[in-house]
Design a protein around this motif. Structure first.
Motif, PDB file in Angstrom:
ATOM      1  N   GLN A  35       0.802  -1.220   0.000  1.00  0.00           N
ATOM      2  CA  GLN A  35       0.000   0.000   0.000  1.00  0.00           C
ATOM      3  C   GLN A  35       0.838   1.274   0.000  1.00  0.00           C
ATOM      4  O   GLN A  35       0.576   2.189  -0.786  1.00  0.00           O
ATOM      5  CB  GLN A  35      -0.923  -0.009   1.214  1.00  0.00           C
ATOM      6  N   ALA A  36       1.855   1.364   0.827  1.00  0.00           N
ATOM      7  CA  ALA A  36       2.651   2.590   0.933  1.00  0.00           C
ATOM      8  C   ALA A  36       3.407   2.904  -0.356  1.00  0.00           C
ATOM      9  O   ALA A  36       3.346   4.050  -0.830  1.00  0.00           O
ATOM     10  CB  ALA A  36       3.599   2.500   2.118  1.00  0.00           C
ATOM     11  N   PRO A  37       4.115   1.952  -0.977  1.00  0.00           N
ATOM     12  CA  PRO A  37       4.788   2.286  -2.236  1.00  0.00           C
ATOM     13  C   PRO A  37       3.815   2.728  -3.333  1.00  0.00           C
ATOM     14  O   PRO A  37       4.107   3.638  -4.104  1.00  0.00           O
ATOM     15  CB  PRO A  37       5.490   0.996  -2.639  1.00  0.00           C
ATOM     16  N   ARG A  38       2.654   2.090  -3.367  1.00  0.00           N
ATOM     17  CA  ARG A  38       1.672   2.442  -4.383  1.00  0.00           C
ATOM     18  C   ARG A  38       1.156   3.864  -4.188  1.00  0.00           C
ATOM     19  O   ARG A  38       1.068   4.641  -5.147  1.00  0.00           O
ATOM     20  CB  ARG A  38       0.518   1.438  -4.320  1.00  0.00           C
ATOM     21  N   ARG A  39       0.841   4.229  -2.946  1.00  0.00           N
ATOM     22  CA  ARG A  39       0.332   5.575  -2.676  1.00  0.00           C
ATOM     23  C   ARG A  39       1.369   6.655  -2.957  1.00  0.00           C
ATOM     24  O   ARG A  39       1.056   7.693  -3.529  1.00  0.00           O
ATOM     25  CB  ARG A  39      -0.126   5.680  -1.222  1.00  0.00           C
ATOM     26  N   ILE A  40       2.609   6.414  -2.545  1.00  0.00           N
ATOM     27  CA  ILE A  40       3.668   7.407  -2.771  1.00  0.00           C
ATOM     28  C   ILE A  40       3.915   7.578  -4.266  1.00  0.00           C
ATOM     29  O   ILE A  40       4.063   8.700  -4.757  1.00  0.00           O
ATOM     30  CB  ILE A  40       4.950   7.000  -2.029  1.00  0.00           C
ATOM     31  N   THR A  41       3.933   6.484  -5.006  1.00  0.00           N
ATOM     32  CA  THR A  41       4.173   6.563  -6.444  1.00  0.00           C
ATOM     33  C   THR A  41       3.034   7.288  -7.145  1.00  0.00           C
ATOM     34  O   THR A  41       3.273   8.093  -8.055  1.00  0.00           O
ATOM     35  CB  THR A  41       4.349   5.151  -7.029  1.00  0.00           C
ATOM     36  N   ILE A  42       1.814   7.053  -6.728  1.00  0.00           N
ATOM     37  CA  ILE A  42       0.678   7.753  -7.334  1.00  0.00           C
ATOM     38  C   ILE A  42       0.742   9.238  -7.034  1.00  0.00           C
ATOM     39  O   ILE A  42       0.485  10.075  -7.913  1.00  0.00           O
ATOM     40  CB  ILE A  42      -0.651   7.128  -6.859  1.00  0.00           C
ATOM     41  N   CYS A  46       1.118  12.187  -9.824  1.00  0.00           N
ATOM     42  CA  CYS A  46       0.173  13.308  -9.974  1.00  0.00           C
ATOM     43  C   CYS A  46       0.917  14.643 -10.002  1.00  0.00           C
ATOM     44  O   CYS A  46       0.607  15.517 -10.823  1.00  0.00           O
ATOM     45  CB  CYS A  46      -0.848  13.295  -8.846  1.00  0.00           C
ATOM     46  N   VAL A  47       1.895  14.804  -9.125  1.00  0.00           N
ATOM     47  CA  VAL A  47       2.686  16.033  -9.115  1.00  0.00           C
ATOM     48  C   VAL A  47       3.452  16.174 -10.421  1.00  0.00           C
ATOM     49  O   VAL A  47       3.527  17.274 -10.996  1.00  0.00           O
ATOM     50  CB  VAL A  47       3.644  16.045  -7.898  1.00  0.00           C
ATOM     51  N   ALA A  48       4.004  15.080 -10.923  1.00  0.00           N
ATOM     52  CA  ALA A  48       4.749  15.122 -12.182  1.00  0.00           C
ATOM     53  C   ALA A  48       3.845  15.512 -13.347  1.00  0.00           C
ATOM     54  O   ALA A  48       4.234  16.312 -14.204  1.00  0.00           O
ATOM     55  CB  ALA A  48       5.408  13.778 -12.444  1.00  0.00           C
ATOM     56  N   CYS A  49       2.632  14.968 -13.373  1.00  0.00           N
ATOM     57  CA  CYS A  49       1.686  15.333 -14.439  1.00  0.00           C
ATOM     58  C   CYS A  49       1.291  16.802 -14.343  1.00  0.00           C
ATOM     59  O   CYS A  49       1.180  17.487 -15.369  1.00  0.00           O
ATOM     60  CB  CYS A  49       0.452  14.443 -14.374  1.00  0.00           C
ATOM     61  N   LEU A  50       1.087  17.285 -13.133  1.00  0.00           N
ATOM     62  CA  LEU A  50       0.761  18.703 -12.968  1.00  0.00           C
ATOM     63  C   LEU A  50       1.906  19.590 -13.443  1.00  0.00           C
ATOM     64  O   LEU A  50       1.674  20.628 -14.083  1.00  0.00           O
ATOM     65  CB  LEU A  50       0.425  19.002 -11.511  1.00  0.00           C
ATOM     66  N   LEU A  51       3.143  19.207 -13.143  1.00  0.00           N
ATOM     67  CA  LEU A  51       4.294  19.972 -13.628  1.00  0.00           C
ATOM     68  C   LEU A  51       4.377  19.954 -15.147  1.00  0.00           C
ATOM     69  O   LEU A  51       4.662  20.980 -15.782  1.00  0.00           O
ATOM     70  CB  LEU A  51       5.590  19.427 -13.032  1.00  0.00           C
ATOM     71  N   LEU A  52       4.125  18.806 -15.734  1.00  0.00           N
ATOM     72  CA  LEU A  52       4.168  18.694 -17.184  1.00  0.00           C
ATOM     73  C   LEU A  52       3.101  19.582 -17.828  1.00  0.00           C
ATOM     74  O   LEU A  52       3.386  20.336 -18.765  1.00  0.00           O
ATOM     75  CB  LEU A  52       3.991  17.237 -17.608  1.00  0.00           C
ATOM     76  N   PHE A  53       1.891  19.518 -17.327  1.00  0.00           N
ATOM     77  CA  PHE A  53       0.814  20.326 -17.903  1.00  0.00           C
ATOM     78  C   PHE A  53       1.016  21.811 -17.628  1.00  0.00           C
ATOM     79  O   PHE A  53       0.692  22.647 -18.470  1.00  0.00           O
ATOM     80  CB  PHE A  53      -0.541  19.852 -17.404  1.00  0.00           C
ATOM     81  N   ALA A  54       1.557  22.137 -16.466  1.00  0.00           N
ATOM     82  CA  ALA A  54       1.871  23.542 -16.183  1.00  0.00           C
ATOM     83  C   ALA A  54       2.937  24.035 -17.144  1.00  0.00           C
ATOM     84  O   ALA A  54       2.871  25.176 -17.627  1.00  0.00           O
ATOM     85  CB  ALA A  54       2.339  23.705 -14.738  1.00  0.00           C
ATOM     86  N   PHE A  82      11.197   3.182 -11.292  1.00  0.00           N
ATOM     87  CA  PHE A  82      12.349   2.973 -10.425  1.00  0.00           C
ATOM     88  C   PHE A  82      12.026   3.338  -8.977  1.00  0.00           C
ATOM     89  O   PHE A  82      12.449   2.660  -8.048  1.00  0.00           O
ATOM     90  CB  PHE A  82      13.542   3.792 -10.926  1.00  0.00           C
ATOM     91  N   LEU A  83      11.260   4.426  -8.813  1.00  0.00           N
ATOM     92  CA  LEU A  83      10.843   4.835  -7.465  1.00  0.00           C
ATOM     93  C   LEU A  83       9.980   3.752  -6.824  1.00  0.00           C
ATOM     94  O   LEU A  83      10.193   3.383  -5.671  1.00  0.00           O
ATOM     95  CB  LEU A  83      10.072   6.158  -7.528  1.00  0.00           C
ATOM     96  N   LYS A  86      12.143   0.736  -5.793  1.00  0.00           N
ATOM     97  CA  LYS A  86      12.927   0.994  -4.577  1.00  0.00           C
ATOM     98  C   LYS A  86      12.035   0.966  -3.335  1.00  0.00           C
ATOM     99  O   LYS A  86      12.393   0.382  -2.298  1.00  0.00           O
ATOM    100  CB  LYS A  86      13.638   2.350  -4.667  1.00  0.00           C
ATOM    101  N   LEU A  87      10.880   1.619  -3.418  1.00  0.00           N
ATOM    102  CA  LEU A  87       9.968   1.641  -2.265  1.00  0.00           C
ATOM    103  C   LEU A  87       9.435   0.248  -1.956  1.00  0.00           C
ATOM    104  O   LEU A  87       9.274  -0.122  -0.791  1.00  0.00           O
ATOM    105  CB  LEU A  87       8.814   2.610  -2.527  1.00  0.00           C
ATOM    106  N   TRP A  88       9.178  -0.531  -3.002  1.00  0.00           N
ATOM    107  CA  TRP A  88       8.671  -1.889  -2.810  1.00  0.00           C
ATOM    108  C   TRP A  88       9.743  -2.768  -2.168  1.00  0.00           C
ATOM    109  O   TRP A  88       9.452  -3.601  -1.315  1.00  0.00           O
ATOM    110  CB  TRP A  88       8.213  -2.444  -4.140  1.00  0.00           C
ATOM    111  N   GLU A  89      11.001  -2.581  -2.558  1.00  0.00           N
ATOM    112  CA  GLU A  89      12.094  -3.336  -1.942  1.00  0.00           C
ATOM    113  C   GLU A  89      12.205  -3.017  -0.451  1.00  0.00           C
ATOM    114  O   GLU A  89      12.390  -3.914   0.370  1.00  0.00           O
ATOM    115  CB  GLU A  89      13.421  -3.029  -2.639  1.00  0.00           C
ATOM    116  N   LYS A  90      12.096  -1.739  -0.097  1.00  0.00           N
ATOM    117  CA  LYS A  90      12.166  -1.366   1.318  1.00  0.00           C
ATOM    118  C   LYS A  90      10.982  -1.932   2.099  1.00  0.00           C
ATOM    119  O   LYS A  90      11.143  -2.384   3.238  1.00  0.00           O
ATOM    120  CB  LYS A  90      12.214   0.152   1.464  1.00  0.00           C
ATOM    121  N   ALA A  91       9.800  -1.902   1.515  1.00  0.00           N
ATOM    122  CA  ALA A  91       8.625  -2.458   2.193  1.00  0.00           C
ATOM    123  C   ALA A  91       8.766  -3.965   2.358  1.00  0.00           C
ATOM    124  O   ALA A  91       8.379  -4.523   3.389  1.00  0.00           O
ATOM    125  CB  ALA A  91       7.356  -2.117   1.412  1.00  0.00           C
ATOM    126  N   ARG A  92       9.331  -4.633   1.356  1.00  0.00           N
ATOM    127  CA  ARG A  92       9.554  -6.080   1.476  1.00  0.00           C
ATOM    128  C   ARG A  92      10.536  -6.390   2.578  1.00  0.00           C
ATOM    129  O   ARG A  92      10.355  -7.360   3.329  1.00  0.00           O
ATOM    130  CB  ARG A  92      10.047  -6.657   0.154  1.00  0.00           C
TER     131      ARG A  92
END
Length: 111
Positions: A35-42, A46-54, A82-83, A86-92
């Motif tokens: 759950q945590a890696p999925r939420r952080i990646t999402i 979202c921030v990356a998409c907002l930056l791209l559209f901005a 990649f993010l 990495k987060l999934w490896e730490k959670a595992r």
């Protein structure tokens, strides 16, 4: 080895109702680890998409600022797999001991 048969068995095992408390706890723990890696990646996506559209919107006003924001957004988007990895490896690593011991207990109960 019949791959269709093994695929069908894995799907059935995934959706079969669980009656053992330990098996239910194992599934919940697995879901919590993912759950945590999925939420952080999402959120980063979202921030990356907002930056791209901005960046695309600002290009008409200030070309260099728009291109810079767009490139930053694209770099963040391209780094998401990649993010997540990495987060999934730490959670595992964090939940590995609990999941393995619980899985052994469920396996011993089933045998």
């Amino acid at each position: 080895m019949n791959t269709e048969q093994s695929y069908a068995a894995s799907r059935a095992a995934q959706y079969a109702p669980l009656t053992s408390r330990k098996a239910i706890a194992l599934r919940k723990l697995d879901r919590k680890a993912k759950q945590a890696p999925r939420r952080i990646t999402i959120a980063v996506g979202c921030v990356a998409c907002l930056l791209l559209f901005a960046g695309l919107l600002i290009q008409g006003i200030n070309l260099f600022l728009g291109i810079g924001l767009g490139v930053i957004g694209l770099c963040l988007i391209s780094g998401l797999p990649f993010l997540y990895h990495k987060l999934w490896e730490k959670a595992r690593e964090q939940y590995a001991w609990d999941i393995v011991t619980l899985a052994k207990q469920v396996w011993e109960e089933a045998s």
